[in-house]
Design a protein around this motif. Structure first.
Motif, PDB file in Angstrom:
ATOM      1  N   SER A 137     -58.871   3.864 -44.162  1.00  0.00           N
ATOM      2  CA  SER A 137     -58.275   3.030 -45.165  1.00  0.00           C
ATOM      3  C   SER A 137     -57.897   3.774 -46.364  1.00  0.00           C
ATOM      4  O   SER A 137     -56.809   3.386 -47.038  1.00  0.00           O
ATOM      5  N   LYS A 138     -58.310   5.007 -46.527  1.00  0.00           N
ATOM      6  CA  LYS A 138     -57.966   5.923 -47.760  1.00  0.00           C
ATOM      7  C   LYS A 138     -56.741   6.532 -47.356  1.00  0.00           C
ATOM      8  O   LYS A 138     -55.822   7.163 -48.111  1.00  0.00           O
ATOM      9  N   TYR A 139     -56.322   6.699 -45.999  1.00  0.00           N
ATOM     10  CA  TYR A 139     -54.946   7.281 -45.562  1.00  0.00           C
ATOM     11  C   TYR A 139     -53.923   6.227 -44.991  1.00  0.00           C
ATOM     12  O   TYR A 139     -54.255   5.858 -43.808  1.00  0.00           O
ATOM     13  N   PRO A 140     -53.007   5.755 -45.592  1.00  0.00           N
ATOM     14  CA  PRO A 140     -52.186   4.561 -45.242  1.00  0.00           C
ATOM     15  C   PRO A 140     -51.302   4.840 -44.246  1.00  0.00           C
ATOM     16  O   PRO A 140     -50.870   4.218 -43.358  1.00  0.00           O
ATOM     17  N   ASP A 141     -51.146   6.542 -43.934  1.00  0.00           N
ATOM     18  CA  ASP A 141     -50.599   6.739 -42.975  1.00  0.00           C
ATOM     19  C   ASP A 141     -51.123   7.049 -41.510  1.00  0.00           C
ATOM     20  O   ASP A 141     -50.562   7.330 -40.466  1.00  0.00           O
ATOM     21  N   MET A 142     -52.659   6.832 -41.439  1.00  0.00           N
ATOM     22  CA  MET A 142     -53.121   6.958 -40.369  1.00  0.00           C
ATOM     23  C   MET A 142     -53.385   5.228 -39.660  1.00  0.00           C
ATOM     24  O   MET A 142     -53.780   4.539 -40.536  1.00  0.00           O
ATOM     25  N   LYS A 143     -53.069   5.245 -38.574  1.00  0.00           N
ATOM     26  CA  LYS A 143     -53.095   3.850 -38.203  1.00  0.00           C
ATOM     27  C   LYS A 143     -53.727   3.889 -36.563  1.00  0.00           C
ATOM     28  O   LYS A 143     -53.559   4.693 -35.718  1.00  0.00           O
ATOM     29  N   ILE A 144     -54.505   2.817 -36.603  1.00  0.00           N
ATOM     30  CA  ILE A 144     -55.317   2.654 -35.161  1.00  0.00           C
ATOM     31  C   ILE A 144     -54.463   1.838 -34.358  1.00  0.00           C
ATOM     32  O   ILE A 144     -53.976   0.713 -34.579  1.00  0.00           O
ATOM     33  N   VAL A 145     -53.804   2.603 -33.186  1.00  0.00           N
ATOM     34  CA  VAL A 145     -52.966   2.072 -32.466  1.00  0.00           C
ATOM     35  C   VAL A 145     -53.542   1.322 -31.116  1.00  0.00           C
ATOM     36  O   VAL A 145     -52.768   0.825 -30.429  1.00  0.00           O
ATOM     37  N   GLY A 146     -54.797   1.466 -30.831  1.00  0.00           N
ATOM     38  CA  GLY A 146     -55.366   1.026 -29.715  1.00  0.00           C
ATOM     39  C   GLY A 146     -56.956   1.249 -29.788  1.00  0.00           C
ATOM     40  O   GLY A 146     -57.554   2.017 -30.345  1.00  0.00           O
ATOM     41  N   GLU A 147     -57.549   0.036 -29.443  1.00  0.00           N
ATOM     42  CA  GLU A 147     -59.045   0.282 -29.089  1.00  0.00           C
ATOM     43  C   GLU A 147     -59.471  -0.106 -27.824  1.00  0.00           C
ATOM     44  O   GLU A 147     -58.865  -1.138 -26.872  1.00  0.00           O
ATOM     45  N   VAL A 148     -60.278   0.794 -27.093  1.00  0.00           N
ATOM     46  CA  VAL A 148     -60.997   0.204 -25.940  1.00  0.00           C
ATOM     47  C   VAL A 148     -62.520   0.417 -26.063  1.00  0.00           C
ATOM     48  O   VAL A 148     -63.132   1.110 -26.860  1.00  0.00           O
ATOM     49  N   TYR A 149     -63.155  -0.084 -24.986  1.00  0.00           N
ATOM     50  CA  TYR A 149     -64.737  -0.150 -25.062  1.00  0.00           C
ATOM     51  C   TYR A 149     -65.078   0.989 -23.925  1.00  0.00           C
ATOM     52  O   TYR A 149     -64.990   0.628 -22.720  1.00  0.00           O
ATOM     53  N   GLY A 150     -65.693   2.144 -24.119  1.00  0.00           N
ATOM     54  CA  GLY A 150     -66.053   3.022 -23.189  1.00  0.00           C
ATOM     55  C   GLY A 150     -67.458   3.015 -22.885  1.00  0.00           C
ATOM     56  O   GLY A 150     -68.044   3.558 -21.978  1.00  0.00           O
ATOM     57  N   GLU A 151     -68.202   2.103 -23.767  1.00  0.00           N
ATOM     58  CA  GLU A 151     -69.622   1.751 -23.182  1.00  0.00           C
ATOM     59  C   GLU A 151     -70.458   3.150 -23.194  1.00  0.00           C
ATOM     60  O   GLU A 151     -71.443   3.180 -22.222  1.00  0.00           O
ATOM     61  N   PHE A 152     -70.388   3.982 -24.096  1.00  0.00           N
ATOM     62  CA  PHE A 152     -70.922   5.174 -24.362  1.00  0.00           C
ATOM     63  C   PHE A 152     -71.129   5.994 -23.056  1.00  0.00           C
ATOM     64  O   PHE A 152     -72.093   6.522 -22.558  1.00  0.00           O
ATOM     65  N   THR A 153     -70.314   5.768 -22.101  1.00  0.00           N
ATOM     66  CA  THR A 153     -70.392   6.272 -20.428  1.00  0.00           C
ATOM     67  C   THR A 153     -69.128   7.043 -20.421  1.00  0.00           C
ATOM     68  O   THR A 153     -67.949   6.426 -20.495  1.00  0.00           O
ATOM     69  N   GLU A 154     -69.064   8.248 -20.027  1.00  0.00           N
ATOM     70  CA  GLU A 154     -67.734   9.135 -19.837  1.00  0.00           C
ATOM     71  C   GLU A 154     -66.743   8.576 -18.801  1.00  0.00           C
ATOM     72  O   GLU A 154     -65.645   8.288 -18.929  1.00  0.00           O
ATOM     73  N   SER A 155     -67.670   7.845 -17.696  1.00  0.00           N
ATOM     74  CA  SER A 155     -66.525   7.738 -16.507  1.00  0.00           C
ATOM     75  C   SER A 155     -65.863   6.322 -16.944  1.00  0.00           C
ATOM     76  O   SER A 155     -64.691   5.953 -16.732  1.00  0.00           O
ATOM     77  N   THR A 156     -66.639   5.267 -17.680  1.00  0.00           N
ATOM     78  CA  THR A 156     -65.969   4.257 -17.987  1.00  0.00           C
ATOM     79  C   THR A 156     -64.988   4.245 -19.067  1.00  0.00           C
ATOM     80  O   THR A 156     -63.766   3.909 -19.303  1.00  0.00           O
ATOM     81  N   ALA A 157     -65.302   5.369 -20.243  1.00  0.00           N
ATOM     82  CA  ALA A 157     -64.349   5.660 -21.321  1.00  0.00           C
ATOM     83  C   ALA A 157     -62.955   6.383 -20.544  1.00  0.00           C
ATOM     84  O   ALA A 157     -61.950   5.889 -20.914  1.00  0.00           O
ATOM     85  N   GLN A 158     -63.008   7.066 -19.536  1.00  0.00           N
ATOM     86  CA  GLN A 158     -61.990   7.499 -18.631  1.00  0.00           C
ATOM     87  C   GLN A 158     -61.034   6.416 -18.327  1.00  0.00           C
ATOM     88  O   GLN A 158     -59.943   6.474 -18.390  1.00  0.00           O
ATOM     89  N   GLN A 159     -61.781   5.802 -17.361  1.00  0.00           N
ATOM     90  CA  GLN A 159     -60.840   4.451 -16.841  1.00  0.00           C
ATOM     91  C   GLN A 159     -60.393   3.714 -17.948  1.00  0.00           C
ATOM     92  O   GLN A 159     -58.929   3.427 -17.977  1.00  0.00           O
TER      93      GLN A 159
END
Lengths: 378, 521, 332
Positions: A200-222
């Motif tokens: 929030s201190k950097y107005p030019d940094m924007k979160i453009v997407g959120e996914v849930y990877g469940e702390f698991t590499e394979s899930t995060a990849q999918q």
């Protein structure tokens, strides 16, 4: 949304009296059992070894398996401190974990350390264990019961550290993808809060997407592979542990160029990926951060200190000790990558001395929140 | 007021159309107070439909239905016909398998209330049961699922006659005796007559025409949805009814093999052929020595006797004793009464189609070819052409109408049964075992089935056939009569008249043949 | 003539009659009850403390919510349906009790009543439209969970003191859990097995058309069963809330499959109508106590789930065996 910790756990009169009465029976029983099992109180410094159980609610990912293994290894290697130990698992069910804790009380354990299924669902069971004189230490995923001691990671710091690093790398400007953990759990909540407070201190940094990877590499990849086509150019990726390698693979498979700065999560897979990318592109900079599975050993040592009244552990402010987050900067990368198997997570085995120093720093009001060790040499 | 009207039921000009089919066409008939009437007709003649319009389960298109003097338009349904005193027993049983007998009674008996609801309901039901089926052997704490199909039918029939909160005025019975043996049937009709004398009216449909002629006062005959004729039972004969039903042609071919000789009971009827032995049943005899019954290749053997005397057990034992492959032999199988050994494989057809037979979600073709898939495959895959050929062959042999891709449930009950027979026959096993295969099937279809069986036997297939309908046992070469688990007599098919079988069932030659008609008058 | 003699019934040996009577006496509830008693006996043998009032409380109290959940599931299975949403439903009840009731008891209670009405509506939908319950309840499970997360995004909240002390009520003479267990089992068993409407409810699950023809409303029966399920789901949520002191939308997720296992182990059948209250409670105890027993024996945590599953399968195999033997003996 922030849920305040419960400030007071009011005592219940009627059953309190009964349980205290029963406590004499229970503790008497457990003490004699322990004494019979060990060779009297001949531990170090004339203190007695403890009978301790670990209650875990889920052991389906590598972090949890390493966590259980760390506890068992520490307990086995220190027979002077631990006379008997046991690990029980409740398969993700909070009510079942509560039941297990109560069974452990009946089995006469001196201490129960708990990686809790829910911040609230175990409080009743924990309170009953405390009432009969069992030392309860919750760690990693905490429960809010007042009587329990806590070994915590400062997950807000986790989010702050990685977000700050990303902002510095990108010059305070760029599109960010956030690979989160599991919806609705406090770990995810804390990391997210820490990271967004920095962003929030950097107005030019924007979160453009959120996914849930469940702390698991394979899930995060999918999950990342699924969302990528819908995103604009991604400059940086924030992660929450054991998900950076899968995220990196998803970007590599999509042929994204240039690669975004992907914060790694201390897994062997992630570090190997980082090494390969860096070999092709020496300018590629990132870092790796995650919690250490060896926190279970810290909880074990804290229980021992509490039962034997060592190191003023009972005077801990908020009854809380912090275990340091393990950070791997670029200079430590190759050493850790060599040391870890593909499906292993970086950890520094916790010794009694280390645990004592964590306790001391917490009592002094200056807890150790992060650490950048080299891999242990064995 | 309404109680004074002489007619319990007046149906006037009722029609009902399902899609393009006119199931009921301007049907009218009357049932007087205390009268037992029958409705005859082959499957699909509209009997079930008209009765459902009468009791208000489905709405007709036109006409009026007057029950106890209260008229209503036929195009309305009735939510609770039992409140009008109209009770119905449907052909497919409607008991709850999970309940006890006394609980079942209470569900039908709305007058059973309060703390002792179970004993009240059981008392009421048992009063009827004891009279309707003496020696029924039903206990109040038995679960319905544990009872034989015959006993369930007994409970259904009896439950229509309990007084409950509204006394029965009109009782509709759809094939009530299809699972009952002769003695139970006789006592059942005796009870109906007693209740009729008290003013209860009854409508019965059954394919057992002689039951109607012997026990009822009038018979309406339906064909193609129309009520074509009304016959007084006294003057009616089976032939007159069959003619009215339009089945004369079938009927004449069916009676052909009957020898009109006097009844001779022969305990030692010999096998009709000298070919190889397929089934060997051994049982301890009265003198300690064992008695052996052999069934030879190409024979049609009937298992007869009163319901529940061991015929089914023996049939199942034969099935379990048979081998997997044609011509092979397995170890003999022992039951409480027999040691059974079989040469060759077998196929089994049950009359309880819903439970043991059809695959309701599949089409007709798959239902027919299912058991034969083993010989229709190449490399583990079904050969579509071979399957189609097999289905086509049986379609034409059985005369099944419609497309082979129709769902099996679109066929009438009788045709479904034919498809089941086709499935078993298509396998070409050494032995064909039939468990009451013509239960609830109309006369025409039955005749076709008998014809088919004779054809199979001529080709060398051995057929063992359990039947509750003694009349059809005349189509067998020989008949084994069971009593209390054991075979007590072997008679030739020609000798297997209703009277002879019943006499043997009740105690062999030393008991005088029973006059069924006399028993109930 | 004298020929309508009672010959329909083939004579039976005394032994056979006795066996049949035995089969009825040892109904479907017998095996699970025996299993529960054996498991409890083993636990007492391993840790005599279990049999003390405190021990009983510690061992049985966490099972009370599970028992209510199993009874809720039992009503649905009695209807011939399956409820995949009961876990989320209990979680929502827990959240409402921990978050809404402390602020506004009236709104909270209205909310809970609304949940029961929603279950009734679900029953109507399933009965009238003939929708598969497995789909409807699965869909609704996401609704319950979603609403719960909306009310309480992360676990928290404080359950009112009154509810906590009610749930943990434990008089000196008899352990509170024993009182609750006995009262609930007897009440449900009496209603389901000994009341006329209970028989109608079981019958409607077994053969709805038959019950309808006998003059009962099948839809009303279905709604009754769903309302009963909802009420017992709320009771489960109430006890969970009182025991934990806080709210957590995910708290009862594991109850979905555990409750189904409890009913089936307890002698129930997916065919509908085949349920027993005593059996279901015993089934819940078997499913719940098994974990504790394996823990006492010292089975490694990694094997506990598998061992638990194996024992459950064993109970079912035994039951199938008993059914088979009873059936063979009955044949004729």
């Amino acid at each position: 949304m922030m849920i305040p910790l419960r400030t007071a756990y009011r005592r219940r009169l009627a059953i309190g009296a009964l349980i205290v009465a029963a406590a004499a029976v229970l503790t008497g029983c457990s003490n004699s059992g322990t004494d019979a099992g060990s060779t009297g109180d001949t531990g170090t410094d004339g203190v007695k070894p403890i009978k301790i159980a670990l209650s875990n609610y889920f052991n389906g990912n590598i972090w949890r398996k390493q966590m259980e293994a760390s506890f068992e290894a520490t307990a086995k290697a220190n027979p002077d401190y631990v006379s008997d130990f046991k690990v029980v698992n409740s398969d993700g069910s909070a009510p079942q974990q509560a039941q297990q804790i109560q069974s452990l009380v009946l089995e006469g354990y001196d201490a129960i350390i708990i990686d809790a299924a829910s911040p609230t669902a175990l409080n009743g069971a924990i309170q009953e264990a405390c009432d009969v004189g069992v030392t309860v230490v919750v760690f990693d995923s905490l429960a809010t019961a007042d009587c329990a001691y806590k070994v915590a990671f400062d997950y807000e710091t986790y989010g702050e550290v990685e977000a700050q690093f990303l902002a510095d790398q990108l010059g305070g400007k760029g599109n960010v993808l956030f690979v989160r953990g599991i919806a609705g759990i406090t770990v995810d909540d804390d990391i997210y809060r820490g990271a967004t407070s920095v962003l929030s201190k950097y107005p030019d940094m924007k979160i453009v997407g959120e996914v849930y990877g469940e702390f698991t590499e394979s899930t995060a990849q999918q999950e990342v592979a699924k969302i990528l086509p819908s995103l604009p150019q991604v400059d940086g990726v924030l992660t929450e542990g054991n998900d950076g390698g899968g995220t990196l693979d998803a970007f590599l498979q999509a042929g994204t160029s240039p690669l975004p700065v992907i914060i790694q999560g201390n897994s062997g897979q992630g570090l190997e990926g980082w090494v390969k990318v860096a070999q092709e592109n020496p300018d590629y900079k990132t870092m790796s951060i995650s919690s250490q599975p060896s926190i279970s050993s810290t909880a074990l040592w804290l229980s021992w200190m509490l039962i034997n009244d060592q190191n003023d552990a009972s005077t801990l402010p908020d009854k809380t000790v912090y275990a340091p987050l393990l950070i791997i900067p670029e200079e430590n990368r190759d050493a850790w990558a060599d040391a870890l198997d593909y499906t292993q997570i970086a950890e520094n085995p916790t010794t009694l001395e280390q645990a004592q120093s964590y306790v001391k720093s917490a009592i002094d009001g200056d807890p150790v929140l992060q650490d950048e060790p080299l891999p242990p040499t064995s | 007021m309404s109680d004074q009207s002489p007619d319990t039921l007046v149906v006037q000009g009722v029609s009902k159309r399902f899609g393009s089919t006119l199931a009921v066409n301007d049907a009218s008939f009357t049932v007087r107070r205390g009268e037992l009437i029958g409705i005859a007709g082959h499957n699909g003649a509209g009997k079930s439909t008209i009765l459902k319009v009468v009791n208000g389960t489905i709405a007709g298109d036109s006409g009026t239905v007057t029950v106890n003097g209260i008229a209503r338009s036929a195009d309305t349904t009735v939510a609770h016909p039992e409140k009008l005193g109209v009770r119905t027993v449907y052909q497919e049983l409607s008991l709850c398998a999970s309940l006890r007998v006394d609980e079942t009674a209470a569900i039908f008996d709305h007058s059973a209330r309060g703390l002792s609801w179970r004993s009240t309901a059981w008392h009421n039901l048992r009063t009827v049961l004891d009279e309707m089926f003496p020696g029924h052997g039903i206990r109040k704490d038995a679960k319905i699922s544990e009872l034989s199909i015959a006993r369930r039918q007994m409970i259904e029939c009896a439950s229509t006659m309990i007084d409950s909160t509204v006394r029965p005025a009109l009782v509709i019975l759809d094939e009530p005796t299809s699972s009952l043996d002769a003695a139970s049937t006789a006592s059942f009709y005796a009870y109906l007559k007693k209740r009729a004398a008290e003013g209860v009216s009854v409508i019965i449909t059954t394919h057992r025409l002689h039951e109607m002629i012997d026990n009822l006062s009038r018979i309406y005959v339906m064909r193609d949805g129309q009520v074509l004729s009304e016959q007084r039972a006294e003057g009616a004969t089976k032939e007159s009814i069959v003619t009215a039903m339009g089945l004369a042609a079938h009927e004449s071919s069916r009676v052909a093999p009957i020898a009109d000789s006097s009844t001779v009971t022969t305990t030692d009827a010999r096998p009709t052929t000298a070919s190889e032995v397929i089934v060997r049943l051994e049982q301890p005899g009265d003198d300690g020595a064992s008695e052996v019954f052999e069934i030879r290749k190409g024979e049609i053997i009937g298992f007869a006797g009163l319901e529940g005397h061991g015929q089914l057990l023996a049939l199942e034992a034969v099935y379990r004793a048979s081998a997997r492959r044609s011509g092979a032999v397995r170890a003999p199988r022992r039951t409480a009464h027999h040691a059974v050994s079989v040469t060759g494989d077998s196929a089994y057809v049950s009359g309880d189609r819903g439970v043991r037979g059809i695959f309701p979600l599949w089409d007709v073709a798959t239902n027919i070819s299912f058991s034969s898939l083993g010989k229709l495959t190449a490399g583990g895959l079904v050969k579509p052409k071979a399957e189609a050929a097999l289905v086509h062959e049986w379609y034409s042999r059985l005369g099944i109408k419609g497309q082979s891709t129709d769902p099996i449930t679109s066929l009438s009950g009788g045709t479904q049964q034919k498809a089941l027979m086709a499935r078993a026959m298509a396998v070409g096993s050494d032995l064909l075992l039939l468990e009451d295969p013509t239960r609830g099937v109309d006369q025409a279809t039955k005749s076709e089935v008998y014809e088919l069986l004779r054809g199979q036997a001529a080709e060398g297939q051995t057929i063992v056939w359990y039947s509750t309908e003694n009349e059809e046992l005349r189509n067998c070469d020989r008949v084994f009569v069971f009593r209390v688990g054991k075979i007590v007599a072997t008679i030739t098919g020609a000798d297997a008249t209703e009277d002879a079988v019943i006499a043997l069932s009740f105690g062999g030659q030393d008991v005088a043949p029973i006059d069924l008609e006399g028993a109930v008058r | 003539m004298t020929t309508t003699q009672p010959v329909t019934e083939p004579p039976r040996s005394l032994g056979q009659a006795a066996r049949e009577r035995l089969g009825t006496a040892f109904g479907p509830w017998f095996l699970p009850t025996l299993a529960a008693v054996i498991i409890f006996g083993l636990m007492v043998a391993l840790r005599p403390l279990v049999a003390s009032p405190t021990g009983l409380n510690l061992v049985l109290a966490p099972l009370i919510p599970l028992i209510f959940a199993v009874l809720a599931q039992m009503f649905i299975i009695a209807a011939g349906d399956i409820d995949l949403g009961i876990g989320s439903f209990i979680g929502l009840a827990n959240v409402v009790i921990a978050v809404i009731i402390p602020d506004s008891p009236v709104a909270g209670i209205l909310f809970l009543i609304g949940m029961v009405v929603a279950y009734a509506a679900m029953g109507v939908l399933i009965a009238v439209r003939g929708l598969p319950s497995i789909v409807v309840t699965l869909g609704m499970s996401f609704v319950w969970l979603g609403v719960a997360i909306l009310i309480l995004p992360t676990p928290g909240g404080v359950v009112p003191e009154g509810i906590v002390s009610f749930v943990r009520f434990n008089p000196q003479v008899v352990p509170g859990v024993i009182i609750v267990l006995t009262v609930v089992t007897v009440a449900v068993a009496l209603f389901l097995s000994r009341s006329k409407y209970g028989a109608v409810l079981r019958g409607s699950g077994s053969n709805a058309e038959g019950v309808r023809r006998a003059g009962w409303s099948v839809i009303r029966a279905k709604v009754s069963l769903y309302v009963l399920a909802a009420v017992f789901g709320l009771l489960s949520g109430l006890y969970l809330s009182g025991q934990t002191g806080g709210g957590d939308p995910y708290i009862a997720q594991s109850y979905v499959l555990l409750s189904i296992a409890g009913v089936i182990v307890g002698g129930g059948s997916f065919k509908g109508g085949e349920v027993s209250a005593v059996g279901a409670v015993a089934g819940a105890l078997v499913v719940g106590l098994l974990g504790s027993l394996l823990q006492f024996i010292g089975v490694q945590s990694s094997f506990q789930a598998a061992a638990q599953g194996l024992v459950l399968v064993l109970v079912l195999v035994l039951r199938a065996l008993v059914n088979w033997i009873q059936k063979v003996r009955r044949t004729l």
